[in-house]
Design a protein around this motif. Structure first.
Motif, PDB file in Angstrom:
ATOM      1  N   MET A   1       0.854  -1.158   0.000  1.00  0.00           N
ATOM      2  CA  MET A   1       0.000   0.000   0.000  1.00  0.00           C
ATOM      3  C   MET A   1       0.903   1.223   0.000  1.00  0.00           C
ATOM      4  SD  MET A   1      -3.120   1.042   2.567  1.00  0.00           S
ATOM      5  CE  MET A   1      -3.866  -0.539   2.339  1.00  0.00           C
ATOM      6  N   TYR A   2       0.359   2.332  -0.443  1.00  0.00           N
ATOM      7  CA  TYR A   2       1.150   3.561  -0.532  1.00  0.00           C
ATOM      8  C   TYR A   2       0.401   4.742   0.078  1.00  0.00           C
ATOM      9  CZ  TYR A   2       3.502   0.895  -4.218  1.00  0.00           C
ATOM     10  OH  TYR A   2       4.160  -0.064  -4.942  1.00  0.00           O
ATOM     11  N   VAL A   3       1.151   5.582   0.742  1.00  0.00           N
ATOM     12  CA  VAL A   3       0.679   6.900   1.118  1.00  0.00           C
ATOM     13  C   VAL A   3       1.394   7.854   0.176  1.00  0.00           C
ATOM     14  CG1 VAL A   3       0.678   8.689   2.891  1.00  0.00           C
ATOM     15  CG2 VAL A   3       0.308   6.306   3.530  1.00  0.00           C
ATOM     16  N   VAL A   4       0.637   8.702  -0.480  1.00  0.00           N
ATOM     17  CA  VAL A   4       1.222   9.679  -1.401  1.00  0.00           C
ATOM     18  C   VAL A   4       0.964  11.062  -0.827  1.00  0.00           C
ATOM     19  CG1 VAL A   4       1.229  10.594  -3.746  1.00  0.00           C
ATOM     20  CG2 VAL A   4       0.772   8.153  -3.360  1.00  0.00           C
ATOM     21  N   LEU A   5       2.047  11.776  -0.571  1.00  0.00           N
ATOM     22  CA  LEU A   5       1.939  13.154  -0.115  1.00  0.00           C
ATOM     23  C   LEU A   5       2.095  14.052  -1.334  1.00  0.00           C
ATOM     24  CD1 LEU A   5       4.178  13.015   3.081  1.00  0.00           C
ATOM     25  CD2 LEU A   5       1.692  12.777   2.912  1.00  0.00           C
ATOM     26  N   LEU A   6       1.029  14.721  -1.686  1.00  0.00           N
ATOM     27  CA  LEU A   6       1.036  15.639  -2.817  1.00  0.00           C
ATOM     28  C   LEU A   6       1.261  17.029  -2.240  1.00  0.00           C
ATOM     29  CD1 LEU A   6      -1.427  15.692  -5.751  1.00  0.00           C
ATOM     30  CD2 LEU A   6      -0.896  17.776  -4.525  1.00  0.00           C
ATOM     31  N   THR A   7       2.314  17.698  -2.681  1.00  0.00           N
ATOM     32  CA  THR A   7       2.649  19.034  -2.193  1.00  0.00           C
ATOM     33  C   THR A   7       2.533  20.019  -3.339  1.00  0.00           C
ATOM     34  OG1 THR A   7       4.168  18.086  -0.571  1.00  0.00           O
ATOM     35  CG2 THR A   7       4.411  20.432  -1.051  1.00  0.00           C
ATOM     36  N   TYR A   8       1.747  21.066  -3.127  1.00  0.00           N
ATOM     37  CA  TYR A   8       1.619  22.106  -4.141  1.00  0.00           C
ATOM     38  C   TYR A   8       2.940  22.855  -4.272  1.00  0.00           C
ATOM     39  CZ  TYR A   8      -3.412  21.379  -3.436  1.00  0.00           C
ATOM     40  OH  TYR A   8      -4.667  20.829  -3.323  1.00  0.00           O
ATOM     41  N   THR A   9       3.338  23.144  -5.501  1.00  0.00           N
ATOM     42  CA  THR A   9       4.599  23.838  -5.757  1.00  0.00           C
ATOM     43  C   THR A   9       4.370  25.159  -6.482  1.00  0.00           C
ATOM     44  OG1 THR A   9       4.896  22.610  -7.815  1.00  0.00           O
ATOM     45  CG2 THR A   9       5.935  21.696  -5.817  1.00  0.00           C
ATOM     46  N   ALA A  10       3.122  25.593  -6.522  1.00  0.00           N
ATOM     47  CA  ALA A  10       2.764  26.838  -7.197  1.00  0.00           C
ATOM     48  C   ALA A  10       1.804  27.616  -6.308  1.00  0.00           C
ATOM     49  CB  ALA A  10       2.112  26.523  -8.540  1.00  0.00           C
ATOM     50  N   PRO A  11       1.601  28.893  -6.599  1.00  0.00           N
ATOM     51  CA  PRO A  11       0.634  29.679  -5.816  1.00  0.00           C
ATOM     52  C   PRO A  11      -0.767  29.073  -5.893  1.00  0.00           C
ATOM     53  CG  PRO A  11       1.975  31.109  -7.210  1.00  0.00           C
ATOM     54  CD  PRO A  11       2.274  29.700  -7.622  1.00  0.00           C
ATOM     55  N   GLU A  31     -12.387   5.058  -9.973  1.00  0.00           N
ATOM     56  CA  GLU A  31     -13.073   4.124 -10.874  1.00  0.00           C
ATOM     57  C   GLU A  31     -12.190   2.920 -11.183  1.00  0.00           C
ATOM     58  OE1 GLU A  31     -14.415   6.106 -14.423  1.00  0.00           O
ATOM     59  OE2 GLU A  31     -15.492   7.626 -13.257  1.00  0.00           O
ATOM     60  N   HIS A  32     -10.895   3.157 -11.365  1.00  0.00           N
ATOM     61  CA  HIS A  32      -9.947   2.073 -11.634  1.00  0.00           C
ATOM     62  C   HIS A  32      -9.556   1.315 -10.364  1.00  0.00           C
ATOM     63  CE1 HIS A  32      -9.433   3.159 -15.796  1.00  0.00           C
ATOM     64  NE2 HIS A  32      -9.034   4.369 -15.491  1.00  0.00           N
ATOM     65  N   GLU A  33     -10.051   1.790  -9.221  1.00  0.00           N
ATOM     66  CA  GLU A  33      -9.775   1.206  -7.905  1.00  0.00           C
ATOM     67  C   GLU A  33      -8.301   1.287  -7.524  1.00  0.00           C
ATOM     68  OE1 GLU A  33     -11.577  -2.691  -7.719  1.00  0.00           O
ATOM     69  OE2 GLU A  33     -13.586  -1.819  -7.763  1.00  0.00           O
ATOM     70  N   TYR A  34      -7.620   2.330  -7.995  1.00  0.00           N
ATOM     71  CA  TYR A  34      -6.233   2.558  -7.600  1.00  0.00           C
ATOM     72  C   TYR A  34      -6.145   3.285  -6.254  1.00  0.00           C
ATOM     73  CZ  TYR A  34      -5.109   1.592 -12.516  1.00  0.00           C
ATOM     74  OH  TYR A  34      -4.985   1.022 -13.752  1.00  0.00           O
ATOM     75  N   LEU A  35      -7.138   4.122  -5.961  1.00  0.00           N
ATOM     76  CA  LEU A  35      -7.126   4.904  -4.722  1.00  0.00           C
ATOM     77  C   LEU A  35      -8.151   4.368  -3.737  1.00  0.00           C
ATOM     78  CD1 LEU A  35      -6.851   8.587  -6.009  1.00  0.00           C
ATOM     79  CD2 LEU A  35      -5.031   7.094  -5.163  1.00  0.00           C
ATOM     80  N   LEU A  36      -7.777   4.420  -2.455  1.00  0.00           N
ATOM     81  CA  LEU A  36      -8.672   4.009  -1.371  1.00  0.00           C
ATOM     82  C   LEU A  36      -9.222   5.211  -0.614  1.00  0.00           C
ATOM     83  CD1 LEU A  36      -6.473   1.105   0.009  1.00  0.00           C
ATOM     84  CD2 LEU A  36      -8.542   0.890  -1.387  1.00  0.00           C
ATOM     85  N   ALA A  37      -8.455   6.293  -0.565  1.00  0.00           N
ATOM     86  CA  ALA A  37      -8.874   7.495   0.154  1.00  0.00           C
ATOM     87  C   ALA A  37      -8.026   8.660  -0.338  1.00  0.00           C
ATOM     88  CB  ALA A  37      -8.688   7.323   1.663  1.00  0.00           C
ATOM     89  N   SER A  38      -8.563   9.858  -0.151  1.00  0.00           N
ATOM     90  CA  SER A  38      -7.819  11.065  -0.494  1.00  0.00           C
ATOM     91  C   SER A  38      -8.421  12.238   0.270  1.00  0.00           C
ATOM     92  CB  SER A  38      -7.855  11.340  -2.003  1.00  0.00           C
ATOM     93  OG  SER A  38      -9.183  11.528  -2.448  1.00  0.00           O
ATOM     94  N   GLY A  39      -7.624  13.276   0.424  1.00  0.00           N
ATOM     95  CA  GLY A  39      -8.127  14.468   1.102  1.00  0.00           C
ATOM     96  C   GLY A  39      -7.089  15.566   1.131  1.00  0.00           C
ATOM     97  N   ARG A  40      -7.560  16.741   1.446  1.00  0.00           N
ATOM     98  CA  ARG A  40      -6.721  17.927   1.474  1.00  0.00           C
ATOM     99  C   ARG A  40      -5.881  17.980   2.748  1.00  0.00           C
ATOM    100  NH1 ARG A  40      -9.988  23.119   0.177  1.00  0.00           N
ATOM    101  NH2 ARG A  40      -9.850  22.231  -1.899  1.00  0.00           N
ATOM    102  N   ARG A  41      -4.639  18.377   2.608  1.00  0.00           N
ATOM    103  CA  ARG A  41      -3.772  18.586   3.766  1.00  0.00           C
ATOM    104  C   ARG A  41      -4.106  19.925   4.413  1.00  0.00           C
ATOM    105  NH1 ARG A  41       2.164  17.606   1.500  1.00  0.00           N
ATOM    106  NH2 ARG A  41       2.703  18.215   3.615  1.00  0.00           N
ATOM    107  N   GLU A  42      -3.839  20.019   5.692  1.00  0.00           N
ATOM    108  CA  GLU A  42      -4.094  21.242   6.442  1.00  0.00           C
ATOM    109  C   GLU A  42      -3.340  22.415   5.828  1.00  0.00           C
ATOM    110  OE1 GLU A  42      -3.538  22.713  11.003  1.00  0.00           O
ATOM    111  OE2 GLU A  42      -4.034  20.616  10.662  1.00  0.00           O
ATOM    112  N   ALA A  43      -3.915  23.601   5.924  1.00  0.00           N
ATOM    113  CA  ALA A  43      -3.324  24.859   5.450  1.00  0.00           C
ATOM    114  C   ALA A  43      -3.111  24.860   3.929  1.00  0.00           C
ATOM    115  CB  ALA A  43      -2.021  25.164   6.172  1.00  0.00           C
TER     116      ALA A  43
END
Length: 99
Positions: A1-11, A31-43
């Motif tokens: 399983m993977y946790v992916v931290l997506l960090t914005y690099t633009a304004p 739909e492809h069942e690749y993701l189990l959960a997702s959500g916005r990081r604080e701030a």
């Protein structure tokens, strides 16, 4: 399983402009069942994605197709881990993805 931290690099103004395409991309990954959960990081730093087990190359290809990545608006950090224990509410999910 993977946790992916997506960090914005633009304004955030640029991120907001690209979010509709990113949201559509997320829907396709569910739909492809690749993701189990997702959500916005604080701030509004980015997002956290929980991806099911798959070959790492496949995950990298999926993440590379994210419109935020294609536009160089975000960076994905992948953390690979093996689920060995879960809460009772998640036990069935854990068993289904590890066997």
């Amino acid at each position: 399983m993977y946790v992916v931290l997506l960090t914005y690099t633009a304004p955030l103004q640029e991120i907001d402009y690209a979010l509709p395409d990113h949201v559509e991309w997320l829907a396709k990954q569910y739909e492809h069942e690749y993701l189990l959960a997702s959500g916005r990081r604080e701030a509004h730093l980015g997002e956290v994605l929980l991806a099911r087990p798959m070959p790492r190359g496949k995950l990298d290809a999926v993440l590379a197709s994210d419109p935020l990545a294609l536009a160089n608006l975000a960076h994905h950090e992948v953390i690979d881990f093996v689920v060995t224990r879960t809460a009772a509410q998640l036990r069935e999910l854990n068993e289904s993805i590890t066997h």
